[in-house]
Design an enzyme around this catalytic site. Sequence first.
Site, PDB file in Angstrom:
ATOM      1  N   HIS A 177       0.840  -1.206   0.000  1.00 56.73           N
ATOM      2  CA  HIS A 177       0.000   0.000   0.000  1.00 56.73           C
ATOM      3  C   HIS A 177       0.876   1.257   0.000  1.00 56.73           C
ATOM      4  O   HIS A 177       0.668   2.167  -0.809  1.00 56.73           O
ATOM      5  CB  HIS A 177      -0.914  -0.028   1.233  1.00 56.73           C
ATOM      6  CG  HIS A 177      -1.771   1.181   1.407  1.00 56.73           C
ATOM      7  ND1 HIS A 177      -3.117   1.172   1.153  1.00 56.73           N
ATOM      8  CD2 HIS A 177      -1.479   2.443   1.811  1.00 56.73           C
ATOM      9  CE1 HIS A 177      -3.609   2.372   1.390  1.00 56.73           C
ATOM     10  NE2 HIS A 177      -2.633   3.162   1.801  1.00 56.73           N
ATOM     11  N   GLU A 178       1.854   1.289   0.892  1.00 54.96           N
ATOM     12  CA  GLU A 178       2.730   2.469   0.974  1.00 54.96           C
ATOM     13  C   GLU A 178       3.601   2.602  -0.270  1.00 54.96           C
ATOM     14  O   GLU A 178       3.873   3.717  -0.732  1.00 54.96           O
ATOM     15  CB  GLU A 178       3.598   2.401   2.239  1.00 54.96           C
ATOM     16  CG  GLU A 178       2.819   2.373   3.535  1.00 54.96           C
ATOM     17  CD  GLU A 178       1.783   3.479   3.670  1.00 54.96           C
ATOM     18  OE1 GLU A 178       2.037   4.612   3.219  1.00 54.96           O
ATOM     19  OE2 GLU A 178       0.708   3.207   4.229  1.00 54.96           O
TER      20      GLU A 178
ATOM     21  N   HIS B 205       1.719   4.417  -2.998  1.00 57.95           N
ATOM     22  CA  HIS B 205       1.827   5.870  -2.825  1.00 57.95           C
ATOM     23  C   HIS B 205       3.177   6.355  -3.365  1.00 57.95           C
ATOM     24  O   HIS B 205       3.249   7.341  -4.099  1.00 57.95           O
ATOM     25  CB  HIS B 205       1.735   6.259  -1.343  1.00 57.95           C
ATOM     26  CG  HIS B 205       0.380   6.146  -0.738  1.00 57.95           C
ATOM     27  ND1 HIS B 205      -0.707   6.854  -1.180  1.00 57.95           N
ATOM     28  CD2 HIS B 205      -0.062   5.412   0.307  1.00 57.95           C
ATOM     29  CE1 HIS B 205      -1.764   6.567  -0.439  1.00 57.95           C
ATOM     30  NE2 HIS B 205      -1.395   5.685   0.472  1.00 57.95           N
TER      31      HIS B 205
END
Length: 154
Positions: free
Chosen positions: A67-68, A71
């Site tokens: 998820h990170e 980004h």
Amino acid sequence: MTDLELQKLVEGISEASFNRPFKHKATFNPRLRTTGGRYMLQSHNIEMNPKQLEQFGEEEFIKIVKHELCHYHLHIEGRGYQHKDADFKQLLKKVGGSRFCQVVPGMRRRSKTLHIYTCKKCGIQFRRKRQIDLKRFVCGRCRGRLEKIKTISQ
């Protein structure tokens, strides 16, 4: 797991899932309470919550890392890196990252006290989680003086 091991893990996931290198720093931040990790826009570093790894295991932790990294890679490419953006949602689904992390029990801070005030002039009651300085604040409706009735501890 140490910060060095986390760095190697993030670099490996970046190469395997995104086919791109992770060129910045990944560290643990034990002060994170309600989130699994965060991507820092200015420095491009990633901070991870070690409690997520301890509580839910490495499989769930890897989903948070992905998820990170979504980004990270989208921001560096200049594409939509926010949760609301279609680019972010598509990439997250493609790599198998988690949209939300699980809540570590006992980490969310809830105010257990409730302060109840009343206006001396109009009688309206106010319920607040935080105490009010009675010398500074007045009733928003009639500008009357406030008085504390009671404090409820839950």
